[in-house]
Write an enzyme that holds these catalytic residues in place. Structure first.
Site, PDB file in Angstrom:
ATOM      1  N   SER A 104       1.571  -9.759  -0.117  1.00 39.33           N
ATOM      2  CA  SER A 104       1.244  -8.339  -0.189  1.00 39.33           C
ATOM      3  C   SER A 104       1.510  -7.546   1.079  1.00 39.33           C
ATOM      4  O   SER A 104       1.618  -6.324   1.022  1.00 39.33           O
ATOM      5  CB  SER A 104      -0.213  -8.172  -0.618  1.00 39.33           C
ATOM      6  OG  SER A 104      -1.058  -8.882   0.257  1.00 39.33           O
ATOM      7  N   LYS A 132       0.817  -1.218   0.000  1.00 38.51           N
ATOM      8  CA  LYS A 132       0.000   0.000   0.000  1.00 38.51           C
ATOM      9  C   LYS A 132       0.847   1.263   0.000  1.00 38.51           C
ATOM     10  O   LYS A 132       0.377   2.339  -0.394  1.00 38.51           O
ATOM     11  CB  LYS A 132      -0.928   0.009   1.212  1.00 38.51           C
ATOM     12  CG  LYS A 132      -1.991  -1.093   1.194  1.00 38.51           C
ATOM     13  CD  LYS A 132      -3.163  -0.726   0.326  1.00 38.51           C
ATOM     14  CE  LYS A 132      -4.335  -1.685   0.540  1.00 38.51           C
ATOM     15  NZ  LYS A 132      -5.491  -1.329  -0.298  1.00 38.51           N
TER      16      LYS A 132
END
Lengths: 336, 336
Positions: A318, A67
């Site tokens: 991730s 992110k």
């Protein structure tokens, strides 16, 4: 078990807002401030899955997840006037942390809306980066409404978690970077929440390595992308139950959906028990701390839901922001 | 708190058996079969230590530790006649696993001597690589005697864990590789058990980057190198108590000592509580699973025993083979 999506691709969409050039621009914009994360070979996973497995370690990224890429790209895309207004968002998770970090790096004011029930660690982390935390109800719609009210009344620029071309372009830099080292993988496995990473990866693969198939991996109940691809439009799912707390949006974004519809080969669903086993495997064998949302690709391989048949896969890990107590429990209970 | 060792370096030693050329040869011999492990920047550790911290992630190495380097270099240095005889060692820890792996890779028979009390996981791991496991008593001398008996009666080639030029040269490849990316660090922190990694690192630094200071890090009670450097000769210490189970030899090797004496700037001692805090930090913040023995360098920084004063440190995370239950306990108890 792979739900291959029929690729029609003929119709118009909003995907024109992001293309490979936007991802390349994002990469330049991020240089030196996000980590070039390692792409590690896991021979043990390769043996399990029957092929070559390359792990893209975004758990080692700044702020602990991919992110950071989208958030910093968004903040660095602001005009001077927008910078002066400050930014806001309504994610208490990895995007909220990433935006707090990116804003601090650029000297931009950030206000992060969190539920009144947010864990102390997440509140402290956002404040640690210098962001202001405001509390608004306990549900995502309440938080979003509060953030939108602040945009309207105080002039902040909203940086949404996934349905935004700057965010999608930023997330696309992850696969672009991996393709430097492994230019033509047969398949890429990416976790899907709101779809930003999946969409960014899919457009990069389509433009750079057209034979590569991008598969979106979702928890069984948090299947908003699978449902959207089946329906041919964004659909809202019932609130899901899953340990993958980063993959729980009730609907994917319109822009991610448009890109996924054109460029994603299909989706695969995994169970929480499979995710838990993947988290344990990654910690004990690969020596990597990965959060449940980040481990769904490995879960898809370990469960046999995706078989490689001698082919090469890039699996995006991730994020690594797992509660220590959860990881402790997985390690204490789940491993030989 | 740094015990700077007086560098005399004038006298003869057995260090002539290993030099930079031997390490460069080892690197060529290992190419493609050991991982080039990542060198990761930790800004959080840098902030704590007051400088730039680069983590050399040998926890991500094949077999889970740097020991793969020395073991494979040793096996690949054997003559055809030696290969036909097979190899043995008396380590139940990372070196035993690494030798089992290296021998299997080369199609060489391996017999690993382990205590009758060896954990099932270590026995299974060695057997999993295809090695034969034999049990011999409960102490290191009993195991060593049994292995030496097998060498005498069955003709195996002994591959000792650290006191061997092929092992030291192999372990030296770790820092050689790191220096490709960060050519002139101010300081290198390496864990010290029997001294193989420390010696290999020290000779590489002395030859490639003479201004770099190599510091050996030991658990407080397992201070065989510190004591040897003080005494000017190898000394035997009482059996130590420490959670760093890979750093417990009662004496460093003669060859590692000779190299350390010439090339190591000093040693630093850390407590078990500091090691435990470092393991927790690495898992929760750096998202890396590191065993206690591999975390002593980070412990030295976090405890303030080594301050960087704006300088750059390479910290070798030497291994990741931690018992899941131990890591679970550290995570459940030790973190915010």
């Amino acid at each position: 078990m792979i739900n291959l999506h029929d690729l029609d691709g003929g119709e118009g969409s909003s995907s024109g807002a992001v293309d490979l050039a936007a991802v390349v621009d994002a990469r330049r914009r991020l240089a030196n401030d996000v980590h070039r994360t390692p792409l590690l070979t896991s021979r043990q996973l390769g043996a399990i899955a029957g092929g070559c497995v390359l792990l893209k370690c975004e758990n080692l990224q700044r702020t602990g997840s991919f992110k950071a890429r989208g958030a910093l790209n968004a903040v660095r895309s602001l005009s001077a006037a927008e910078r002066a207004r400050g930014v806001t968002t309504y994610s208490s998770g990895n995007h909220g942390q990433a935006l707090a970090w990116a804003a601090a790096l650029e000297g931009v004011r950030a206000v992060i809306f969190m539920p009144t029930t947010a864990p102390r660690t997440k509140v402290d982390a956002a404040r640690g980066y210098g962001a202001e935390v405001r509390f608004a109800g306990t549900t995502s719609p309440e938080r979003k409404a509060a953030a939108e009210h602040a945009v309207a009344t105080e002039g902040f620029v909203m940086v949404p978690p996934f349905d935004d071309p700057r965010i999608v372009a930023g997330q696309g830099t992850c696969l672009l970077e991996a393709l430097d080292e492994a230019p033509a993988p047969d398949v890429v496995l990416v976790p899907v929440g709101g779809g930003g990473l999946c969409a960014g990866s899919a457009l990069v693969a389509a433009a750079s390595s057209p034979a590569t198939r991008v598969l979106g991996i979702e928890p069984r109940d948090a299947n908003a992308m699978t449902r959207a691809l089946e329906a041919g439009q964004v659909v809202t799912i019932p609130p899901p139950r899953t340990i993958a707390d980063g993959l729980m949006p009730l609907a994917v974004g319109a822009l991610p959906f448009a890109l996924a519809r054109r460029h994603v080969a299909g989706t695969v669903l995994v169970d929480d028990d499979e995710i838990r086993a993947a988290v344990a495997f990654l910690a004990t064998r690969a020596k990597l701390v990965v959060e449940p949302s980040g481990a769904v690709g490995v879960a898809a391989l370990m469960s046999g839901r995706v078989r490689l048949d001698g082919k090469t896969a890039i699996v995006v890990l991730s994020g690594g922001n797992v509660a220590p107590a959860f990881l402790a429990e997985v390690l204490a209970s789940g491993t030989p």
